[in-house]
Design an enzyme around this catalytic site. Structure first.
Site, PDB file in Angstrom:
ATOM      1  N   GLY A  72     -31.727   6.614   9.054  1.00  0.00           N
ATOM      2  CA  GLY A  72     -30.339   6.242   9.370  1.00  0.00           C
ATOM      3  C   GLY A  72     -29.473   7.423   9.768  1.00  0.00           C
ATOM      4  O   GLY A  72     -28.268   7.457   9.482  1.00  0.00           O
ATOM      5  N   ASN A  99     -30.293  16.425  19.372  1.00  0.00           N
ATOM      6  CA  ASN A  99     -30.517  15.001  19.631  1.00  0.00           C
ATOM      7  C   ASN A  99     -29.185  14.316  19.325  1.00  0.00           C
ATOM      8  O   ASN A  99     -28.727  14.321  18.184  1.00  0.00           O
ATOM      9  CB  ASN A  99     -31.658  14.545  18.706  1.00  0.00           C
ATOM     10  CG  ASN A  99     -31.952  13.072  18.766  1.00  0.00           C
ATOM     11  OD1 ASN A  99     -31.274  12.279  18.125  1.00  0.00           O
ATOM     12  ND2 ASN A  99     -32.965  12.705  19.503  1.00  0.00           N
ATOM     13  N   CYS A 130     -32.394   4.969  18.471  1.00  0.00           N
ATOM     14  CA  CYS A 130     -32.623   4.935  17.019  1.00  0.00           C
ATOM     15  C   CYS A 130     -32.574   3.486  16.541  1.00  0.00           C
ATOM     16  O   CYS A 130     -31.564   2.799  16.729  1.00  0.00           O
ATOM     17  CB  CYS A 130     -31.566   5.759  16.282  1.00  0.00           C
ATOM     18  SG  CYS A 130     -31.732   5.575  14.491  1.00  0.00           S
TER      19      CYS A 130
HETATM   20  C1  SIN Z   1     -33.311   7.934  11.831  1.00  0.00           C
HETATM   21  O1  SIN Z   1     -32.620   8.897  11.459  1.00  0.00           O
HETATM   22  O2  SIN Z   1     -33.152   6.813  11.337  1.00  0.00           O
HETATM   23  C2  SIN Z   1     -34.361   8.106  12.887  1.00  0.00           C
HETATM   24  C3  SIN Z   1     -33.796   8.507  14.185  1.00  0.00           C
HETATM   25  C4  SIN Z   1     -34.390   7.793  15.354  1.00  0.00           C
HETATM   26  O3  SIN Z   1     -35.300   6.981  15.214  1.00  0.00           O
HETATM   27  O4  SIN Z   1     -33.948   8.040  16.474  1.00  0.00           O
END
Ligand code: SIN
Length: 304
Positions: A72, A99, A130
């Site tokens: 998340g 990112n 994400c």
């Molecule tokens: C995450 O932080 O939930 C993963 C990030 C992503 O999948 O882009």
């Protein structure tokens, strides 16, 4: 000496091996395990405008030949990254590539504007893929119109290399790639994780705190590879491939399918030095095959 260098738009990489966002922290966590300076680039953990605590635990689950995550986008926000984290990692002899995430297009634009001012950061990876957030993220990346809007808005405020990270959770990945390139992307990275879930049969409860999460690792590799090939054929910009790359042979497959560079992700959780071992294996492959430049291999799958 074989030539390992590749270019992603204006970004010059000393070799094709990089690490995937969310699997390698900010690079500093790995210095005791490997020489991070050997990497071409580190795509750092996803950055948002504000501090985020992330999702409820559990956030990770092992699956057959893979793993689910539902982190998340836990991070301390773009200002903290610029003021406190980047100064600690900026002297690594590798590119640091943020990112960029947002709940709204305005968030993406504000984060990007701030990063555009940072000397030494020559590229960003726009994360419209994400799967673990309620607003933004994949919601932008699975819809052609909103993917284009997000890309265009960021393009308007960013004059360095703009890499857009695609979600595999779409019907036609080539069409999404064409859409974001039309909107101004300089390069495409793919694939982010596949939306998945796991249940504990004994408790009858979901294993992840958010029920669903993103699947990565060797389980997704054949699909990721096919998507890289589809995108390579569809666009003229460089492709950065990822999805279950565990060893040098996997990396070479992604390069032959059309990747100019590759990202090592889930493998970092199993072996923190996986990326440099993969780089070494790519060099050995080139020597064995008599390949003098890695560029000769990009999209070089023999189909006839
Ligand atoms: C995450 O932080 O939930 C993963 C990030 C992503 O999948 O882009």
């Amino acid at each position: 000496m074989a030539d390992l260098s590749v270019s992603i738009h204006k970004l010059q990489l000393k070799n094709p091996v990089t690490t995937a966002s969310g699997t390698y922290g900010y690079g500093e966590e790995f210095v005791e395990f490997m020489d991070v300076n050997r990497l071409a680039a580190i795509f750092v953990k996803g950055i948002t405008l504000e501090h985020r605590e992330g999702n409820p635990y559990p956030r990770m689950a092992e699956t057959a030949s893979g793993m689910l995550n539902s982190v998340g986008l836990q991070n301390r926000g773009v200002d903290y990254f610029i003021q406190h984290i980047y100064p600690r990692v900026r002297n690594f002899d590798t590119h640091i590539i943020p990112n960029v995430n947002g709940s709204t297009i305005e968030d993406y634009v504000t984060v990007t504007r701030k990063l555009n001012e940072v000397k030494g950061i020559e590229a960003i990876e726009l994360n419209i893929s994400c799967p673990n957030v309620k607003a933004g993220g994949m919601a932008f990346g699975i819809n052609r119109k909103s993917a284009m809007e997000a890309t265009r808005a960021v393009r308007d405020v960013y004059d360095k290399t703009l890499i857009v990270k695609l979600s595999p959770n779409v019907t036609d990945i080539a069409d999404m790639a064409r859409a974001v390139v039309d909107a101004g992307a300089d390069a495409i990275s793919l694939v982010n994780t596949f939306l998945g879930m796991a249940i504990n049969a004994e408790t009858r409860r979901p294993i992840l705190g958010t029920i669903t999460g993103g699947l990565s690792g060797p389980a997704i590799k054949p699909i990721a590879l096919r998507m890289v090939w589809d995108v390579f054929k569809a666009v003229k910009v460089p492709v950065i491939g990822m999805g279950g790359i565990m060893n040098a042979a996997d990396a070479i497959e992604f390069i032959l399918a059309g990747s100019t560079a590759i990202q090592v992700g889930t493998a970092n959780f199993i072996d923190p030095a996986a990326s440099v071992k993969i780089l070494q294996g790519v060099k050995e492959y080139m020597a064995r095959q008599g390949v003098s430049s890695v560029k000769e291999l990009i999209g070089g799958m023999i189909v006839k």
